[in-house]
Design a protein around this motif. Structure first.
Motif, mmCIF file in Angstrom:
data_model
loop_
_atom_site.group_PDB
_atom_site.id
_atom_site.type_symbol
_atom_site.label_atom_id
_atom_site.label_comp_id
_atom_site.label_asym_id
_atom_site.label_seq_id
_atom_site.Cartn_x
_atom_site.Cartn_y
_atom_site.Cartn_z
ATOM 1 N N TRP A 157 -6.118 6.905 2.984
ATOM 2 C CA TRP A 157 -5.269 6.191 4.163
ATOM 3 C C TRP A 157 -6.187 5.576 5.159
ATOM 4 N N LEU B 226 -2.493 4.711 -2.415
ATOM 5 C CA LEU B 226 -2.960 5.439 -1.281
ATOM 6 C C LEU B 226 -3.018 6.718 -1.412
ATOM 7 N N LEU C 81 3.232 -0.571 4.272
ATOM 8 C CA LEU C 81 2.883 0.882 3.973
ATOM 9 C C LEU C 81 3.961 1.980 3.781
ATOM 10 N N PHE D 25 -8.176 2.561 4.213
ATOM 11 C CA PHE D 25 -7.491 1.338 4.074
ATOM 12 C C PHE D 25 -6.817 0.748 5.412
ATOM 13 N N ALA E 48 0.791 -1.145 0.099
ATOM 14 C CA ALA E 48 0.077 -0.014 0.002
ATOM 15 C C ALA E 48 0.821 1.158 0.004
ATOM 16 N N VAL F 261 -1.896 -1.509 -3.676
ATOM 17 C CA VAL F 261 -2.828 -0.406 -3.276
ATOM 18 C C VAL F 261 -2.389 0.995 -3.404
#
Length: 242
Positions: free
Chosen positions: A150, A108, A190, A153, A81, A106
Motif C-alpha cells: 500500500w 494491493l 483505491l 503504491f 488498485a 494493481v
C-alpha cells in the motif's frame, strides 16, 4: 461478424499462426474450418482481418487480408488498485474489470489484507483477461500488475498527475462529474480489504490528495465496490462523449 481471436505478437507478416488455447477454441469449440473469416487482435490496439488457410490438431494458419491501424484509446486511463478477495472472487473481479476497460489492475497488500495472490496465480489470470477482452470487444488488454504494498503504491502514484479516489463508507457523495484540470489524467481507484482500510491508511491517502467516496448506504464486498466504482467512471465518460 467474424469471431475474434488473440494473437500474442506483432502483425508484421501476412501469415499468422494461432496455437494454444486460442487454436483449441477455434478448432474444437467453434469448429471453424479452412476458408472461414476471423478477426485477430494482439492486445496493444492493433487488429487484423484474416482467412483460415490451414489447420492441424493444435494450430491454425491465418492469411492476413487487412490491417487496422493502432487506435489511440479515447478513454481516460483508469487504474484500479485493490486488495485481493478470497477464492474465485478475485478471478471474477479481474474478468469484470477487463470487460469494463480498466487500463491497469494493481493488487494491493494493505494493513488488513488477508490474501496474497502469488505470482503464479496472477500469471494464470492472463487468460481470463484475454477472454474478457474478446467477449467485450476491447482491443487493448488490461495490465495486471504484480502485488504491491500500500505505502509503496501510494507513494508512486502520488508523483503522477491523476485523480485519486478512495472508497470509504465514511466518505462523501462527491460529484464524480466535476471537471478536472487535465481531462487526460488517469483516474486511480483505491479499494480496501474486507476489514476496510485502516484509519492511518485513509488519512495517508487523504494527505496525498485523495477524495474519500461513499459508494453505498450499505457495506459492499471489495469486488462489488471495485466494479461499481470502475463502472461509474466509464459510465460518466460515455455520457460525456454522447
Amino acid at each position: 461478424m467474424p469471431h475474434r481471436f488473440f494473437y500474442d505478437g506483432p502483425f508484421d507478416t501476412d501469415q499468422l499462426l494461432l496455437d494454444g488455447s486460442e487454436a483449441h477454441h477455434l478448432l474444437h469449440v467453434l469448429r471453424m474450418r479452412t476458408g472461414d473469416s476471423v478477426l485477430v487482435f494482439n492486445g496493444t490496439g492493433a487488429e487484423a482481418e484474416g482467412v483460415i488457410t490451414n489447420t492441424s490438431r493444435k494450430s491454425v494458419e491465418i492469411q492476413v487480408t487487412a490491417r487496422h491501424a493502432v487506435q489511440a484509446s479515447s478513454q481516460r486511463p483508469l487504474i484500479l488498485a485493490t486488495a485481493v478477495p478470497k477464492g474465485d472472487r478475485f478471478r471474477w473481479l479481474v474478468e469484470k474489470a477487463a470487460e469494463l476497460g480498466v487500463t491497469k489492475l494493481v493488487p494491493l497488500l494493505t494493513e488488513r489484507s488477508s490474501v496474497d495472490p502469488g505470482g503464479n496465480r496472477l500469471k494464470k489470470l492472463q487468460q481470463t483477461i484475454v477472454s474478457a477482452a474478446k467477449q467485450s470487444g476491447q482491443i487493448q488488454l488490461m495490465e495486471l500488475a504484480e502485488l504491491q504494498r500500500w505505502d509503496e503504491f501510494l507513494s508512486a502514484v502520488s508523483q503522477t498527475e491523476c485523480r485519486l479516489l478512495i472508497a470509504d463508507p465514511k466518505g462523501s457523495r462527491i460529484d464524480l462529474f466535476k471537471p478536472v484540470k487535465n481531462s487526460e489524467a488517469a483516474v486511480v481507484i483505491l479499494i480496501g480489504p474486507e476489514g476496510g482500510f485502516s484509519p492511518l491508511e485513509i488519512q495517508t491517502a487523504l494527505n496525498q490528495g485523495a477524495e474519500a467516496v461513499r459508494l453505498s448506504e450499505g457495506i459492499l464486498r471489495m469486488e462489488t465496490a471495485a466494479i461499481l466504482f470502475a463502472g461509474l467512471i466509464r459510465l460518466i465518460e460515455s455520457r460525456d462523449d454522447a
